[in-house]
Every structure is written in structure tokens, then in C-alpha cells.
Design an enzyme around this catalytic site. Structure first.
Site, PDB file in Angstrom:
ATOM      1  N   ASP A 383       0.790  -1.231   0.000  1.00 18.91           N
ATOM      2  CA  ASP A 383       0.000   0.000   0.000  1.00 18.91           C
ATOM      3  C   ASP A 383       0.823   1.282   0.000  1.00 18.91           C
ATOM      4  O   ASP A 383       0.326   2.325  -0.399  1.00 18.91           O
ATOM      5  CB  ASP A 383      -0.962  -0.014   1.190  1.00 18.91           C
ATOM      6  CG  ASP A 383      -2.061  -1.053   1.003  1.00 18.91           C
ATOM      7  OD1 ASP A 383      -2.487  -1.249  -0.147  1.00 18.91           O
ATOM      8  OD2 ASP A 383      -2.469  -1.683   1.993  1.00 18.91           O
ATOM      9  N   TYR A 471      -9.972  -0.663   2.610  1.00 21.24           N
ATOM     10  CA  TYR A 471      -9.421  -0.872   3.944  1.00 21.24           C
ATOM     11  C   TYR A 471      -8.983   0.433   4.586  1.00 21.24           C
ATOM     12  O   TYR A 471      -8.519   1.332   3.904  1.00 21.24           O
ATOM     13  CB  TYR A 471      -8.192  -1.779   3.854  1.00 21.24           C
ATOM     14  CG  TYR A 471      -8.348  -3.036   4.662  1.00 21.24           C
ATOM     15  CD1 TYR A 471      -8.695  -4.227   4.051  1.00 21.24           C
ATOM     16  CD2 TYR A 471      -8.155  -3.020   6.040  1.00 21.24           C
ATOM     17  CE1 TYR A 471      -8.848  -5.385   4.797  1.00 21.24           C
ATOM     18  CE2 TYR A 471      -8.311  -4.180   6.787  1.00 21.24           C
ATOM     19  CZ  TYR A 471      -8.659  -5.353   6.160  1.00 21.24           C
ATOM     20  OH  TYR A 471      -8.805  -6.490   6.899  1.00 21.24           O
TER      21      TYR A 471
END
Ligand code: NAG
Ligand code: NAG
Ligand code: NAG
Length: 746
Positions: A383, A471
Site C-alpha cells: 500500500d 481498507y
């Protein structure tokens, strides 16, 4: 420039009249019997309460008030920001300057398609920063730029004063591409709709094209298909009837897209037999959820921390935080999220301010999903290096993400064309009191000493939250007055789910032996599977305990068996100290049955009684990756092969998955660097700690996950001569305002 205008300080605005009345109350040492009781139902008459919440004397369900004033945030356009410290991030006007310098540079004037993927401060050399002091002239300001021009990646240094552009690394010698720009991620969402086959398959599934959103999914590297072409995969969801479209996947439909040309390369359409899960029960927004009258849950009354005298920390020159015995530099970063630098702690005995950590940040994340099928195998996110952990950090929500007494800091980043933009309220800073105890002791009656000593634990929290698609990651650095720093990761947000034909576990196919078909996860709701996955968050920790030259010591607890007849005891535990000589000694796998402490010491500096001064890395609940080391995602994520690594300081080695993580082959990871096995004893060293989570989803994670947290600590170990908060004051009744609802006090 107005120094503090950078921050949105949201604690109460105390009127001058009130300050006078309060200070007179405070300093007159009001006996406790005449406690100041404030009426909080009318906030205009009692600013001490500063509560614009509605207080009820009876518990009542909380509803959205018709007019709920937004908490005050100071707005500031950043136009007049100037750098004050060598580590201050590029200001808005500096980013403008970089843009203008590059616009006339040959690379960008040829008409070839180009984009800036990174525009950040190029930090000056560590020794220069370390010797810089406030009042000295600022070190030369430079920008580090990563650009794509045509199909090439360029690493450039832009000198802001001379306007010179230096090409550092073109072409780039390692595999991989720079992190995506926000613009690319946005553009990719519409690419599938340019393809007639895509439209046809959506319509044939009985879904309106206007009810479909598609999502960019970094697809890792598995060989041929991803070689010499920058690609992304896209998968789609149905928005009809819900804002939580993640729970309505169009299963098995994957679109491979050329990220440079924004063209569809290939569509894989395999899930036609799988129904799209319904929208029922997927809502999570407060205003759309009704509480049933039969719910027996007792509603919570409002709760808030108030600091009538304001916070105890200051933020000097926009980025230098000073609180209690701590001071550190704080800056938002598009890739790491936030970066702590020059973390120092005041020693109450020597009266020195001592170095603890030169730099700390989230270097990379690795989130492999555990489903090897066509539409899932590639979901192995990194990420930070792929999406930009800071780019994905959204504005924090005052009163709910951070308490009322928080101050906020904005991120100032560059868009793909070099234009600066402001990510407001990206970081918050606040003092926290969770009712915990900093230290205590009571004497029992047997000693006849009437001792009851206890100290409240107040901490300083620095927080950001990144929403990487579905998320959410909450990153906290929590500073304690006893010298401990806790790094905490919270996971929340919405799961990546998989569509299935099953509505109930009893429908799942079994083979002749009664073994259930592999679902790769848990059935969470009708037609929805929460796929098993891991999360790894790798922290870069350039600890400098009392200066840069440190050693890493593994303090291993070993069982020692006693000699026959030596003692009624057969065994005891002893601490065996092993100083790591080279990097391989610093590759640590944590084991409950081989317990160790992990100290970073300065052997050149000892305490009064001769212990080397140190800090230790204290792991807490964590997880290790069990994937095959030769599995392509694990090769790229090889920095998770150990929980701790120790490397010699190297300015070029900061991103655990490599500078170019996107589609990397794993040839530039922390694991590769560490295997060089360089000397690390009594050197400037960097400790890397990976915090891991295995996640087997459960029904409570649907439709949105309650936060799951874990943490690790950096704890002083023979750093101070004794308990550094020995002289901390307890709370006294007269220190604390008593804020009660009117009906209670009357
Ligand atoms: C696909 O559908 C979208 C939405 O209706 C439309 O804008 C687009 O032109 C269509 N694409 C093709 C290739 O027909
Ligand atoms: C598609 O849109 C049309 C027109 O707005 C509507 O009548 C129809 O119900 C929609 N179909 C679905 C499956 O949502
Ligand atoms: C510093 O890191 C770079 C990138 O990994 C590497 O090429 C270089 O050899 C390293 N320098 C030293 C002294 O280890």
C-alpha cells in the site's frame, strides 16, 4: 508567516473574560467542598465545558441534531508557508517552483506523455541535519522527483535555489515502477467502460452500467504478462441500493489495463454463474441506520476530554512538536504517511535533551490474500509503494477520529502535473488520557505506612488514517512521559469480499470423505465470502540512542540447568547477551520458546553503574508470513521474512520493498540488502520491525470492521538513571474542572 496558522487547533476557544474568571477560581485554591460545577447545557455561558454536544441527564439514544455546528477548523491556504527546518516538507510555493523549473526542462518539453509520481523534499545528509541548529541558515532546499516520461522512469534532483536539475538514476537499474499517481488511479476507474465486451458482460448479468464502479488493483508481478509493461487490474462492484458497493462484487470479472496508455489489454470473465450479493444489511452510515426500539443496549452518554487550559504541547515553526519531555519533527509524506524525525527526550537528571531516533516511519505494507484462483491470486497489495500510504490518508474527522483537544496538520503534496494540493487535517496530535496508571504503589496495613501513591498516565498521540480503497489503517505514535514510544496499527474499514453461489454453510459441496470445498475464507452473509489475508506493516526505525553509533544486542533468555545438589531447583533462566556483528545476526524470527529482548545500545555511553545506554524494541501480538519464499508475492514482500532486521544506515535504503515497488521482482528489497551481511556493530544502524496480522474474517467484520489493533514499543532500557517520572505530579481535585449536566448539579 503566522506561525501556528498551519494547524487547525480545535480545542475550545476561551473567551478573555472567561480566562480571567477561571484563573481566579483556579489560583484561589478553592477548597474541594466548593467544587466548581459548570452548567454544560448552555455552552455560551460556560465555555469551560466547551461542549457543543447535547448533554442529557437521562440516557437517550443519540440522534443527529438538526443543527450540529461543525467543530471549528482554522482554514489556511498555505500560500505564505516558508520552510524553517532542514527536514520541513516542500511548501506549496516550493512545489510551484519545482513545477516551473521542470516545465522548461528538456525531458518535459518534447511533447512526450509525462507525469510526476513523486515530488518531495530531498532530505539533506544526516550529518548536516544533525549539526544544524535553529538560527543557522537553512540548508540548500532540493526536491526529489520521480517522473515517467513516455515509457521511462527518471529520478531527478531539483535544486530550488539554482534551478539546476540533476538526473540521478536514468534509466532505473532495478525492476519495478514508481507508485501510482492519484490521477492514474482515477483514470483507470473509467477505462473498462471504453470496451464494448465489458459493457456487454455487465448488461448480460442484468446490471445497469450506471450502477457499476470499477476499482484499480495493483497486480504484482508473476512473470511474462507483467514484463516490460506497466499494468493494473480492475474489478467491479454494483452500487445499486448501497454506498457499501464493496459488498456487491461482480465476481470473476477482471480487466487487465495498460497503465501508461489506459487501454484494456484483456478481460477475464469467469464468474457468470455467481450471483451478485444483495445490498441488504450493507449500510454503515449513521444517518441511514435506525435503532430498533426493542434494542436493550443502554446508549452511551457523551464523553470527551477537555483541557480548559489548552493542550500542553506546542508545535513550533509548523513541524516541531514539543510535549512534556519530548521533542520531534513531524511531517506528512505522500508515500510513508507521516514521518517522525529527530526524536529526542529530555533527561530529568542530566538536564540534557538526548537523541533517541533520527527517523521513523511506515516503510511498506504487504497484504497478500490467500486465494490462488484467477480473480484473486494477484491481490498482494503493497500500500505504500503502490498506492502511496500518505496519498490515501483522508482528512481526519474531528471529535470522532481525534478528540476535541486535537491539533491538526495538513499534507501539501504535488499532483501528477506538479501542481501542489493540500490534504487537509491529514494528521492529528492530541494528549490522551484513557484512565490508565503511569505508576502506583499502596502499602498494606501490615506495614502501618498509610501510603497510597498513584500517577495518571497521560500520553501524546500522533495519528493518521489511510483509506487504501476499501481498507482503513490507523497509525498512531504514542509518546509516554516515561520515555516509551508505542507504535500502534489499527485495521478497520471494509473487507475485500468474494461472491459465491452459497447462501448458507449447509449448501457447501462436500467430497466423498465429507471434506468441505475450499472457500478460501468465511461465509459472512448470503453470497459473500470474506477471504483470508494477512497484513504486514514494516516500520523503518533509525534509532540513534545518544548519537548515531549504536549496536544491536539480542538478549536471549536461556534455561540453565543446575548441577546435581546445587539447589532444590532444577533449572532457572539467565540472560545471554549477543552483540550482532553483521546484518545476518540481526535477522530475527520471534519465537515464544526462544525468548529475547532486542536492545539498541550505545556502547560508548554508560549509566552511573556501568550499563550501556539503550532502547529496546518490544514486539507484541504479531504474525509471520508462512508463504513459500519463492512465491512471487513473497519474493517481492521478502522484507516480511523476518520480524526484525538491522542494516547499516544508507540513505538509499529506506523503502523495504524497494524504491520501485510497483511490479517489482523482489530484486531491491530489505532482504536483498541485508543478505550483503555488512558490519553493524557500533555503527549507525537502522532497525526494521514488521507488525503482522493474520485475518480470518468473521461475521462481525460485515458490513464494516470493528477496529483490530496491535502495536510494538520502543522502550528505554538502562537509558535513564532511574524511573524518569518519579517526580510526576498526581492529579488533584482542584486541577480538574467538573463538568456536569445542569439537572445533576441542581
Ligand atoms: C459502455 O457504457 C458506458 C455507460 O453507459 C458508455 O458511456 C460507453 O460509451 C459504453 N462503451 C462502449 C464501448 O460502448
Ligand atoms: C436499470 O435502470 C432502469 C432505468 O433507470 C430501471 O428501470 C431498472 O430497474 C434498472 N435495472 C436494475 C437491474 O437496476
Ligand atoms: C547503499 O544502498 C544502495 C542501494 O541498495 C547500494 O547500491 C549501495 O551499495 C549501498 N551502500 C553501501 C555502502 O552499502
Amino acid at each position: 508567516m503566522e506561525q501556528k496558522s498551519f494547524f487547525r487547533v480545535i480545542f475550545l476557544i476561551v473567551t478573555a473574560g472567561f480566562i480571567i474568571s477561571f484563573t481566579s477560581t483556579y489560583f484561589s485554591h478553592t477548597p474541594s467542598s466548593t467544587t466548581v460545577v459548570l452548567d454544560c447545557t448552555d455552552t455560551s455561558s460556560s465555555p469551560l465545558c466547551a461542549s457543543r454536544n447535547f448533554l442529557f441527564n437521562k440516557q437517550q439514544p443519540r440522534t443527529i441534531p438538526k443543527t450540529d455546528p461543525k467543530p471549528k477548523t482554522k482554514t489556511h491556504d498555505h500560500v505564505s508557508d516558508t520552510p524553517n527546518h532542514p527536514l520541513d516538507p516542500l511548501t506549496l510555493s516550493e512545489i510551484n517552483k519545482v513545477q516551473s523549473i521542470l516545465s522548461s526542462h528538456a525531458l518535459f518539453t518534447s511533447g512526450t506523455r509525462h507525469a510526476l509520481h513523486t515530488v518531495v523534499l530531498e532530505e539533506p545528509d544526516k550529518n548536516l541535519v544533525r549539526s544544524w541548529q535553529k538560527g543557522n541558515p537553512l540548508l540548500p532546499r532540493k526536491a526529489s522527483v520521480i517522473a515517467r516520461v513516455g515509457l521511462d522512469t527518471h529520478v531527478l534532483t531539483v535544486d530550488l535555489s539554482s534551478g539546476l536539475v540533476k538526473s540521478v538514476n536514468s534509466p532505473v537499474p532495478v525492476s519495478g515502477y514508481p507508485m501510482m499517481t492519484i490521477e492514474e488511479m482515477n483514470d483507470v476507474t473509467s477505462v473498462p467502460f471504453s470496451n464494448a465486451d465489458f459493457n456487454r458482460t455487465i448488461i448480460s448479468r442484468g446490471v445497469n452500467l450506471t450502477d457499476v464502479v470499477c476499482f484499480p488493483i495493483a497486480c504484482g508481478w508473476y512473470g511474462k504478462k507483467e514484463d516490460n509493461i506497466r499494468v493494473i487490474k480492475s474489478q467491479c462492484f454494483v452500487t445499486q441500493g448501497t454506498a457499501n458497493f464493496y459488498m456487491r462484487p461482480i465476481e470473476g470479472l477482471t480487466i487487465l489495463i495498460d497503465l501508461d496508455t489506459r487501454q484494456v489489454i484483456e478481460i477475464s470473465d469467469k464468474g457468470r454463474s455467481i450471483p451478485i450479493p444483495g445490498s441488504t444489511n450493507t449500510e454503515y452510515r449513521f444517518e441511514n441506520l435506525v435503532t430498533t426500539t426493542t434494542d436493550k443496549t443502554r446508549p452511551l452518554n457523551p464523553i470527551s476530554i477537555e483541557q480548559p487550559r489548552g493542550p500542553s504541547f506546542v508545535i513550533e515553526d509548523n513541524h516541531l512538536v514539543k510535549w512534556a519531555n519530548w521533542e520531534f519533527h513531524l511531517k506528512p509524506d505522500p508515500r510513508a504517511g507521516l514521518v517522525l524525525s529527530q526524536v529526542r527526550v529530555h533527561d530529568p537528571d542530566t538536564l540534557e535533551t538526548r537523541d533517541v531516533m533520527y527517523k521513523g516511519f511506515v516503510s511498506e505494507l504487504f497484504v497478500p490474500y490467500m486465494d490462488p484462483s484467477d480473480a484473486w491470486y494477484f491481490k498482494t497489495y503493497m500500500d505504500a509503494g503502490e498506492y502511496g500510504f500518505g496519498l490515501q490518508a483522508m482528512p481526519l474527522v474531528p471529535l470522532n477520529d481525534c478528540p476535541r483537544n486535537a491539533a491538526y496538520m495538513d499534507g501539501v503534496f504535488a499532483a501528477a502535473d506538479g501542481t501542489p494540493f493540500v490534504r487537509e487535517n491529514m494528521v492529528c496530535i492530541f494528549e490522551s488520557y484513557a484512565g490508565d496508571i503511569a505508576w502506583r504503589h499502596s502499602e498494606s496495613p501490615i506495614t502501618d505506612l498509610p501510603i497510597r501513591e498513584a500517577r495518571p498516565k497521560v500520553t501524546l498521540v500522533v495519528r493518521m488514517a489511510a483509506s487504501v480503497g476499501n481498507y482503513d489503517y490507523i497509525i498512531d505514535y504514542e509518546f509516554q512521559t516515561d520515555g516509551l514510544i508505542k507504535a500502534k496499527v489499527g485495521l478497520s474499514g471494509i473487507l475485500m469480499v468474494k461472491g459465491t453461489t452459497y447462501e448458507n454453510k449447509n449448501q457447501v459441496n462436500k467430497d466423498k470423505e465429507g471434506k468441505e470445498e475450499e472457500l478460501y475464507g468465511t461465509l459472512l452473509s448470503e453470497n459473500v465470502i470474506g477471504v483470508i489475508h494477512d497484513h504486514y506493516v514494516t516500520f523503518y526505525l533509525d534509532l540513534d540512542v545518544d548519537g548515531p553509533d549504536n549496536s544491536f544486542v539480542k538478549v536471549n533468555l536461556k534455561r540453565q540447568d543446575t548441577e546435581p545438589g546445587e539447589s532444590p531447583r532444577k533449572s532457572y533462566l539467565k540472560a545471554v547477551r549477543n552483540v550482532a556483528k553483521t546484518e545476518k545476526d540481526g535477522q530475527i524470527k520471534i519465537s515464544l520458546y526462544d525468548p529475547s529482548e532486542f536492545h539498541v545500545i550505545n556502547s560508548g555511553k554508560t549509566t552511573r553503574v556501568g550499563n550501556p545506554t539503550g532502547y529496546k524494541v518490544v514486539p507484541r501480538a504479531t504474525a509471520a508470513s508462512l508463504l513459500d519464499h519463492d512465491d512471487p508475492p513473497q519474493k517481492r514482500g521478502a522484507f516480511t521474512n523476518n520480524q526484525i532486521w538491522v542494516t547499516p544506515y544508507n540513505k538509499s535504503e529506506q523503502w523495504a520493498g524497494g524504491l520501485f515497488t510497483y511490479q517489482s521482482h523482489g530484486d531491491d528489497t530489505l532482504a536483498v540488502w541485508s543478505d550483503r551481511d555488512r558490519d553493524i556493530e557500533n555503527k549507525d544502524i537502522v532497525v526494521w520491525y514488521t507488525l503482522g496480522f493474520h485475518h480470518i474474517p468473521c461475521q462481525e467484520d460485515f458490513p464494516i470492521m470493528p477496529t483490530v489493533s496491535s502495536s510494538f514499543d520502543l522502550k528505554p532500557t538502562n537509558f535513564f538513571e532511574h524511573n524518569p517520572i518519579l517526580r510526576a505530579a498526581p492529579n488533584f481535585e482542584h486541577d480538574l474542572p467538573v463538568c456536569e449536566a445542569q439537572s445533576v448539579s441542581s
